[in-house]
Design a protein around this motif. Structure first.
Motif, PDB file in Angstrom:
ATOM      1  N   LYS A   1       3.434   0.013  -1.540  1.00  0.00           N
ATOM      2  CA  LYS A   1       2.093   0.065  -0.969  1.00  0.00           C
ATOM      3  C   LYS A   1       1.973   1.321  -0.141  1.00  0.00           C
ATOM      4  O   LYS A   1       2.927   2.104  -0.053  1.00  0.00           O
ATOM      5  CB  LYS A   1       1.827  -1.192  -0.133  1.00  0.00           C
ATOM      6  CG  LYS A   1       2.884  -1.462   0.927  1.00  0.00           C
ATOM      7  CD  LYS A   1       2.762  -2.877   1.474  1.00  0.00           C
ATOM      8  CE  LYS A   1       3.121  -3.912   0.439  1.00  0.00           C
ATOM      9  NZ  LYS A   1       3.079  -5.296   0.963  1.00  0.00           N
ATOM     10  N   THR A   2       0.832   1.536   0.453  1.00  0.00           N
ATOM     11  CA  THR A   2       0.612   2.767   1.216  1.00  0.00           C
ATOM     12  C   THR A   2       1.564   2.829   2.409  1.00  0.00           C
ATOM     13  O   THR A   2       1.995   1.792   2.922  1.00  0.00           O
ATOM     14  CB  THR A   2      -0.835   2.852   1.720  1.00  0.00           C
ATOM     15  OG1 THR A   2      -1.094   1.752   2.608  1.00  0.00           O
ATOM     16  CG2 THR A   2      -1.820   2.796   0.557  1.00  0.00           C
ATOM     17  N   PRO A   3       1.925   4.033   2.863  1.00  0.00           N
ATOM     18  CA  PRO A   3       2.906   4.147   3.951  1.00  0.00           C
ATOM     19  C   PRO A   3       2.497   3.461   5.245  1.00  0.00           C
ATOM     20  O   PRO A   3       3.352   2.909   5.945  1.00  0.00           O
ATOM     21  CB  PRO A   3       3.069   5.664   4.134  1.00  0.00           C
ATOM     22  CG  PRO A   3       1.881   6.277   3.471  1.00  0.00           C
ATOM     23  CD  PRO A   3       1.516   5.355   2.361  1.00  0.00           C
ATOM     24  N   ASP A   4       1.204   3.456   5.562  1.00  0.00           N
ATOM     25  CA  ASP A   4       0.779   2.761   6.776  1.00  0.00           C
ATOM     26  C   ASP A   4       0.971   1.252   6.628  1.00  0.00           C
ATOM     27  O   ASP A   4       1.359   0.564   7.580  1.00  0.00           O
ATOM     28  CB  ASP A   4      -0.682   3.087   7.125  1.00  0.00           C
ATOM     29  CG  ASP A   4      -1.650   2.742   6.011  1.00  0.00           C
ATOM     30  OD1 ASP A   4      -1.293   2.952   4.835  1.00  0.00           O
ATOM     31  OD2 ASP A   4      -2.762   2.267   6.312  1.00  0.00           O
ATOM     32  N   GLN A   5       0.757   0.735   5.418  1.00  0.00           N
ATOM     33  CA  GLN A   5       0.980  -0.691   5.165  1.00  0.00           C
ATOM     34  C   GLN A   5       2.471  -1.013   5.226  1.00  0.00           C
ATOM     35  O   GLN A   5       2.859  -2.064   5.746  1.00  0.00           O
ATOM     36  CB  GLN A   5       0.411  -1.079   3.807  1.00  0.00           C
ATOM     37  CG  GLN A   5      -1.103  -1.049   3.735  1.00  0.00           C
ATOM     38  CD  GLN A   5      -1.625  -1.321   2.332  1.00  0.00           C
ATOM     39  OE1 GLN A   5      -1.011  -0.920   1.332  1.00  0.00           O
ATOM     40  NE2 GLN A   5      -2.765  -1.983   2.236  1.00  0.00           N
ATOM     41  N   VAL A   6       3.307  -0.115   4.683  1.00  0.00           N
ATOM     42  CA  VAL A   6       4.753  -0.317   4.747  1.00  0.00           C
ATOM     43  C   VAL A   6       5.217  -0.385   6.190  1.00  0.00           C
ATOM     44  O   VAL A   6       5.976  -1.285   6.588  1.00  0.00           O
ATOM     45  CB  VAL A   6       5.504   0.825   4.020  1.00  0.00           C
ATOM     46  CG1 VAL A   6       7.005   0.743   4.297  1.00  0.00           C
ATOM     47  CG2 VAL A   6       5.247   0.767   2.520  1.00  0.00           C
ATOM     48  N   PHE A   7       4.759   0.568   6.994  1.00  0.00           N
ATOM     49  CA  PHE A   7       5.170   0.630   8.398  1.00  0.00           C
ATOM     50  C   PHE A   7       4.761  -0.642   9.137  1.00  0.00           C
ATOM     51  O   PHE A   7       5.571  -1.248   9.857  1.00  0.00           O
ATOM     52  CB  PHE A   7       4.547   1.858   9.065  1.00  0.00           C
ATOM     53  CG  PHE A   7       5.029   2.095  10.462  1.00  0.00           C
ATOM     54  CD1 PHE A   7       6.321   2.575  10.700  1.00  0.00           C
ATOM     55  CD2 PHE A   7       4.207   1.856  11.548  1.00  0.00           C
ATOM     56  CE1 PHE A   7       6.767   2.792  11.993  1.00  0.00           C
ATOM     57  CE2 PHE A   7       4.644   2.072  12.837  1.00  0.00           C
ATOM     58  CZ  PHE A   7       5.929   2.542  13.062  1.00  0.00           C
ATOM     59  N   ASP A   8       3.511  -1.070   8.962  1.00  0.00           N
ATOM     60  CA  ASP A   8       3.028  -2.280   9.631  1.00  0.00           C
ATOM     61  C   ASP A   8       3.764  -3.520   9.137  1.00  0.00           C
ATOM     62  O   ASP A   8       4.107  -4.408   9.938  1.00  0.00           O
ATOM     63  CB  ASP A   8       1.519  -2.449   9.404  1.00  0.00           C
ATOM     64  CG  ASP A   8       0.693  -1.409  10.133  1.00  0.00           C
ATOM     65  OD1 ASP A   8       1.237  -0.761  11.059  1.00  0.00           O
ATOM     66  OD2 ASP A   8      -0.494  -1.221   9.773  1.00  0.00           O
ATOM     67  N   GLN A   9       4.008  -3.606   7.823  1.00  0.00           N
ATOM     68  CA  GLN A   9       4.725  -4.749   7.268  1.00  0.00           C
ATOM     69  C   GLN A   9       6.133  -4.838   7.833  1.00  0.00           C
ATOM     70  O   GLN A   9       6.615  -5.923   8.189  1.00  0.00           O
ATOM     71  CB  GLN A   9       4.793  -4.656   5.746  1.00  0.00           C
ATOM     72  CG  GLN A   9       5.600  -5.791   5.094  1.00  0.00           C
ATOM     73  CD  GLN A   9       5.691  -5.663   3.587  1.00  0.00           C
ATOM     74  OE1 GLN A   9       4.894  -4.969   2.960  1.00  0.00           O
ATOM     75  NE2 GLN A   9       6.656  -6.318   2.986  1.00  0.00           N
TER      76      GLN A   9
ATOM     77  N   TRP B   1      -0.615  11.060   5.488  1.00  0.00           N
ATOM     78  CA  TRP B   1       0.026  10.141   6.445  1.00  0.00           C
ATOM     79  C   TRP B   1       1.441  10.597   6.735  1.00  0.00           C
ATOM     80  O   TRP B   1       1.868  10.637   7.887  1.00  0.00           O
ATOM     81  CB  TRP B   1       0.042   8.722   5.882  1.00  0.00           C
ATOM     82  CG  TRP B   1       0.446   7.669   6.881  1.00  0.00           C
ATOM     83  CD1 TRP B   1      -0.383   6.910   7.653  1.00  0.00           C
ATOM     84  CD2 TRP B   1       1.793   7.274   7.224  1.00  0.00           C
ATOM     85  NE1 TRP B   1       0.356   6.059   8.453  1.00  0.00           N
ATOM     86  CE2 TRP B   1       1.688   6.269   8.215  1.00  0.00           C
ATOM     87  CE3 TRP B   1       3.050   7.659   6.791  1.00  0.00           C
ATOM     88  CZ2 TRP B   1       2.796   5.647   8.781  1.00  0.00           C
ATOM     89  CZ3 TRP B   1       4.173   7.062   7.362  1.00  0.00           C
ATOM     90  CH2 TRP B   1       4.044   6.067   8.339  1.00  0.00           C
ATOM     91  N   PHE B   2       2.171  10.942   5.694  1.00  0.00           N
ATOM     92  CA  PHE B   2       3.541  11.430   5.897  1.00  0.00           C
ATOM     93  C   PHE B   2       3.547  12.707   6.725  1.00  0.00           C
ATOM     94  O   PHE B   2       4.419  12.902   7.577  1.00  0.00           O
ATOM     95  CB  PHE B   2       4.227  11.677   4.549  1.00  0.00           C
ATOM     96  CG  PHE B   2       4.599  10.427   3.808  1.00  0.00           C
ATOM     97  CD1 PHE B   2       5.432   9.474   4.389  1.00  0.00           C
ATOM     98  CD2 PHE B   2       4.140  10.201   2.521  1.00  0.00           C
ATOM     99  CE1 PHE B   2       5.789   8.319   3.711  1.00  0.00           C
ATOM    100  CE2 PHE B   2       4.494   9.051   1.828  1.00  0.00           C
ATOM    101  CZ  PHE B   2       5.314   8.107   2.419  1.00  0.00           C
ATOM    102  N   ALA B   3       2.574  13.579   6.485  1.00  0.00           N
ATOM    103  CA  ALA B   3       2.491  14.832   7.251  1.00  0.00           C
ATOM    104  C   ALA B   3       2.237  14.560   8.725  1.00  0.00           C
ATOM    105  O   ALA B   3       2.700  15.312   9.593  1.00  0.00           O
ATOM    106  CB  ALA B   3       1.396  15.725   6.672  1.00  0.00           C
ATOM    107  N   CYS B   4       1.508  13.489   9.007  1.00  0.00           N
ATOM    108  CA  CYS B   4       1.194  13.128  10.404  1.00  0.00           C
ATOM    109  C   CYS B   4       2.318  12.331  11.059  1.00  0.00           C
ATOM    110  O   CYS B   4       2.271  12.081  12.268  1.00  0.00           O
ATOM    111  CB  CYS B   4      -0.098  12.321  10.458  1.00  0.00           C
ATOM    112  SG  CYS B   4      -1.582  13.264  10.015  1.00  0.00           S
ATOM    113  N   HIS B   5       3.291  11.923  10.272  1.00  0.00           N
ATOM    114  CA  HIS B   5       4.406  11.126  10.798  1.00  0.00           C
ATOM    115  C   HIS B   5       5.738  11.756  10.386  1.00  0.00           C
ATOM    116  O   HIS B   5       6.624  11.088   9.853  1.00  0.00           O
ATOM    117  CB  HIS B   5       4.323   9.678  10.286  1.00  0.00           C
ATOM    118  CG  HIS B   5       3.112   8.938  10.762  1.00  0.00           C
ATOM    119  ND1 HIS B   5       1.885   9.084  10.168  1.00  0.00           N
ATOM    120  CD2 HIS B   5       2.942   8.071  11.794  1.00  0.00           C
ATOM    121  CE1 HIS B   5       0.993   8.320  10.794  1.00  0.00           C
ATOM    122  NE2 HIS B   5       1.615   7.702  11.786  1.00  0.00           N
TER     123      HIS B   5
END
Length: 216
Positions: A41-49, A141-145
Protein backbone atom coordinates in the motif's frame (compact mmCIF):
# COMPACT_ATOMS: atom_id res chain seq x y z
CA UNK A 1 9.57 -11.37 22.37
CA UNK A 2 7.78 -10.15 19.25
CA UNK A 3 9.38 -9.80 15.82
CA UNK A 4 7.64 -7.84 13.09
CA UNK A 5 8.99 -8.77 9.67
CA UNK A 6 8.73 -5.94 7.13
CA UNK A 7 8.95 -7.29 3.60
CA UNK A 8 10.49 -5.60 0.58
CA UNK A 9 9.11 -4.06 -2.60
CA UNK A 10 7.98 -7.01 -4.74
CA UNK A 11 6.97 -9.21 -1.84
CA UNK A 12 4.13 -9.70 0.61
CA UNK A 13 3.19 -11.31 3.93
CA UNK A 14 4.24 -14.71 2.55
CA UNK A 15 7.79 -13.62 1.75
CA UNK A 16 10.42 -16.36 1.82
CA UNK A 17 12.60 -14.72 4.48
CA UNK A 18 9.65 -13.86 6.70
CA UNK A 19 8.30 -17.40 6.45
CA UNK A 20 11.73 -18.91 7.17
CA UNK A 21 12.11 -16.66 10.20
CA UNK A 22 8.71 -17.62 11.58
CA UNK A 23 9.30 -21.34 11.02
CA UNK A 24 12.72 -21.19 12.67
CA UNK A 25 11.32 -19.44 15.75
CA UNK A 26 8.41 -21.90 15.93
CA UNK A 27 10.88 -24.79 15.95
CA UNK A 28 13.74 -23.45 18.06
CA UNK A 29 12.46 -20.38 19.95
CA UNK A 30 8.70 -20.82 20.47
CA UNK A 31 8.60 -17.88 22.89
CA UNK A 32 9.31 -15.58 19.95
CA UNK A 33 6.22 -14.56 18.01
CA UNK A 34 6.76 -13.47 14.39
CA UNK A 35 4.24 -11.15 12.75
CA UNK A 36 4.25 -10.78 8.95
CA UNK A 37 1.93 -7.95 7.85
CA UNK A 38 1.18 -7.35 4.17
CA UNK A 39 2.40 -3.86 3.32
CA UNK A 40 1.46 -3.47 -0.33
CA UNK A 41 0.00 0.00 0.00
CA UNK A 42 1.07 3.62 -0.07
CA UNK A 43 4.03 4.53 2.18
CA UNK A 44 1.93 6.74 4.46
CA UNK A 45 -0.49 3.83 4.95
CA UNK A 46 2.42 1.47 5.65
CA UNK A 47 3.86 3.83 8.24
CA UNK A 48 0.50 4.31 9.99
CA UNK A 49 -0.28 0.58 9.88
CA UNK A 50 3.08 -0.29 11.40
CA UNK A 51 2.74 2.26 14.20
CA UNK A 52 -0.69 0.84 15.03
CA UNK A 53 0.65 -2.71 14.93
CA UNK A 54 3.53 -1.86 17.28
CA UNK A 55 1.09 -0.23 19.71
CA UNK A 56 -1.31 -3.16 19.42
CA UNK A 57 1.40 -5.73 20.16
CA UNK A 58 2.45 -3.77 23.25
CA UNK A 59 -1.12 -3.44 24.56
CA UNK A 60 -1.91 -7.13 24.03
CA UNK A 61 1.29 -8.26 25.71
CA UNK A 62 1.82 -5.90 28.68
CA UNK A 63 4.36 -8.30 30.22
CA UNK A 64 6.33 -8.62 27.00
CA UNK A 65 7.28 -5.19 25.70
CA UNK A 66 10.17 -6.44 23.53
CA UNK A 67 9.34 -5.83 19.87
CA UNK A 68 12.04 -6.03 17.21
CA UNK A 69 11.66 -4.88 13.62
CA UNK A 70 13.30 -6.97 10.89
CA UNK A 71 13.22 -5.26 7.52
CA UNK A 72 14.46 -6.35 4.10
CA UNK A 73 15.33 -3.89 1.32
CA UNK A 74 12.51 -1.28 1.27
CA UNK A 75 11.37 -2.94 4.50
CA UNK A 76 14.74 -1.96 5.92
CA UNK A 77 13.97 1.66 5.12
CA UNK A 78 10.64 1.43 6.93
CA UNK A 79 12.23 -0.41 9.86
CA UNK A 80 14.78 2.38 10.22
CA UNK A 81 12.11 5.07 10.02
CA UNK A 82 9.92 3.27 12.57
CA UNK A 83 12.84 2.63 14.91
CA UNK A 84 13.54 6.37 14.87
CA UNK A 85 9.94 7.05 15.89
CA UNK A 86 9.36 4.26 18.41
CA UNK A 87 12.77 3.24 19.75
CA UNK A 88 12.19 -0.37 18.69
CA UNK A 89 15.39 -2.29 17.89
CA UNK A 90 15.82 -2.99 14.19
CA UNK A 91 17.69 -5.64 12.21
CA UNK A 92 18.10 -4.66 8.57
CA UNK A 93 18.80 -6.89 5.56
CA UNK A 94 20.28 -5.08 2.54
CA UNK A 95 18.31 -1.96 3.53
CA UNK A 96 17.22 0.66 1.04
CA UNK A 97 18.16 4.12 2.31
CA UNK A 98 17.16 6.30 -0.65
CA UNK A 99 13.87 4.97 -2.07
CA UNK A 100 13.01 8.46 -3.32
CA UNK A 101 15.93 7.99 -5.74
CA UNK A 102 16.11 4.25 -6.40
CA UNK A 103 12.39 4.02 -7.21
CA UNK A 104 12.79 6.76 -9.82
CA UNK A 105 13.56 3.94 -12.25
CA UNK A 106 9.83 3.27 -12.45
CA UNK A 107 9.17 6.89 -13.31
CA UNK A 108 11.66 6.80 -16.15
CA UNK A 109 10.11 3.59 -17.48
CA UNK A 110 6.65 5.15 -17.31
CA UNK A 111 7.81 8.24 -19.19
CA UNK A 112 9.03 6.14 -22.09
CA UNK A 113 5.55 4.64 -22.37
CA UNK A 114 3.64 7.90 -21.97
CA UNK A 115 0.74 8.04 -24.41
CA UNK A 116 -0.95 11.28 -23.41
CA UNK A 117 -1.71 13.79 -20.69
CA UNK A 118 -2.23 12.30 -17.23
CA UNK A 119 -2.68 13.36 -13.64
CA UNK A 120 1.01 13.33 -12.72
CA UNK A 121 0.55 12.78 -8.97
CA UNK A 122 -1.75 9.77 -9.38
CA UNK A 123 -0.19 8.26 -12.49
CA UNK A 124 0.69 4.63 -11.82
CA UNK A 125 4.40 4.12 -12.46
CA UNK A 126 4.64 0.48 -11.43
CA UNK A 127 2.47 -2.17 -9.81
CA UNK A 128 4.26 -4.50 -7.40
CA UNK A 129 3.67 -8.24 -7.39
CA UNK A 130 1.61 -7.71 -4.23
CA UNK A 131 -0.61 -5.08 -5.84
CA UNK A 132 0.81 -1.73 -4.63
CA UNK A 133 0.32 0.80 -7.44
CA UNK A 134 3.29 3.16 -7.09
CA UNK A 135 2.64 6.78 -8.06
CA UNK A 136 4.56 10.04 -8.15
CA UNK A 137 2.82 10.95 -4.91
CA UNK A 138 4.51 7.96 -3.29
CA UNK A 139 7.92 9.07 -4.55
CA UNK A 140 7.23 12.51 -3.12
CA UNK A 141 6.38 10.95 0.26
CA UNK A 142 9.71 9.16 0.31
CA UNK A 143 11.46 12.41 -0.64
CA UNK A 144 9.79 14.13 2.33
CA UNK A 145 10.79 11.31 4.69
CA UNK A 146 14.43 10.77 3.84
CA UNK A 147 16.73 8.98 6.27
CA UNK A 148 19.22 11.55 7.51
CA UNK A 149 20.05 10.27 10.99
CA UNK A 150 19.40 7.49 13.49
CA UNK A 151 17.78 8.40 16.79
CA UNK A 152 18.75 5.09 18.40
CA UNK A 153 21.89 3.88 16.57
CA UNK A 154 22.81 1.35 19.27
CA UNK A 155 19.51 -0.39 18.58
CA UNK A 156 20.20 -0.88 14.87
CA UNK A 157 22.15 -3.66 13.13
CA UNK A 158 22.51 -3.85 9.35
CA UNK A 159 23.47 -7.05 7.53
CA UNK A 160 24.63 -6.06 4.06
CA UNK A 161 25.82 -8.15 1.14
CA UNK A 162 28.67 -6.73 -0.94
CA UNK A 163 27.20 -8.58 -3.93
CA UNK A 164 23.84 -6.76 -3.78
CA UNK A 165 23.03 -6.26 -7.48
CA UNK A 166 20.14 -3.84 -6.91
CA UNK A 167 21.27 -1.39 -4.21
CA UNK A 168 24.59 0.33 -3.54
CA UNK A 169 25.86 -1.74 -0.63
CA UNK A 170 28.76 0.63 0.16
CA UNK A 171 26.40 3.61 0.34
CA UNK A 172 24.11 1.80 2.79
CA UNK A 173 27.00 0.52 4.91
CA UNK A 174 28.62 3.94 5.12
CA UNK A 175 25.36 5.61 6.17
CA UNK A 176 24.71 3.22 9.04
CA UNK A 177 28.34 3.21 10.17
CA UNK A 178 28.48 7.00 10.18
CA UNK A 179 25.34 7.07 12.31
CA UNK A 180 26.88 4.71 14.87
CA UNK A 181 24.92 1.57 14.04
CA UNK A 182 26.47 -1.90 13.85
CA UNK A 183 27.17 -2.99 10.28
CA UNK A 184 27.99 -6.56 9.27
CA UNK A 185 29.32 -6.38 5.71
CA UNK A 186 29.29 -9.81 4.10
CA UNK A 187 31.25 -10.81 1.00
CA UNK A 188 29.40 -11.92 -2.11
CA UNK A 189 25.73 -12.72 -1.85
CA UNK A 190 22.84 -11.01 -3.58
CA UNK A 191 20.01 -8.56 -2.92
CA UNK A 192 17.58 -11.31 -1.91
CA UNK A 193 19.91 -12.56 0.83
CA UNK A 194 19.60 -16.05 -0.60
CA UNK A 195 21.56 -17.66 2.26
CA UNK A 196 19.20 -16.25 4.88
CA UNK A 197 18.14 -19.73 6.05
CA UNK A 198 21.70 -20.66 7.00
CA UNK A 199 22.11 -17.37 8.86
CA UNK A 200 19.00 -17.73 11.01
CA UNK A 201 20.83 -18.92 14.17
CA UNK A 202 23.06 -15.84 13.96
CA UNK A 203 20.09 -13.61 13.15
CA UNK A 204 18.23 -14.72 16.28
CA UNK A 205 21.38 -14.27 18.35
CA UNK A 206 21.76 -10.70 17.09
CA UNK A 207 18.08 -9.97 17.77
CA UNK A 208 18.38 -11.24 21.33
CA UNK A 209 21.45 -9.11 21.87
CA UNK A 210 19.63 -6.08 20.48
CA UNK A 211 16.84 -6.59 23.00
CA UNK A 212 19.33 -6.96 25.85
CA UNK A 213 21.32 -3.95 24.67
CA UNK A 214 24.42 -6.03 23.98
CA UNK A 215 25.55 -6.00 20.36
CA UNK A 216 28.11 -8.27 18.76
Amino acid sequence: MNIIYIHGLDSDANSIKGSLLEEYCRQYDPDIKVLRPDLNKTPDQVFDQMLSLIDSVASKNPHDQDTVLVGSSLGGYFATLLSNHTGCPALLLNPSIQPHQTLQRFKYNAETKDDGAKDEASEVLYTTLGGWRITNADLEWFACHQLSSLNYPKKVVALIKEGDELLNSSLSANFYREQGATVNMQKGGDHRFSDFKTQLPKVIEVIQQLVKGRLV
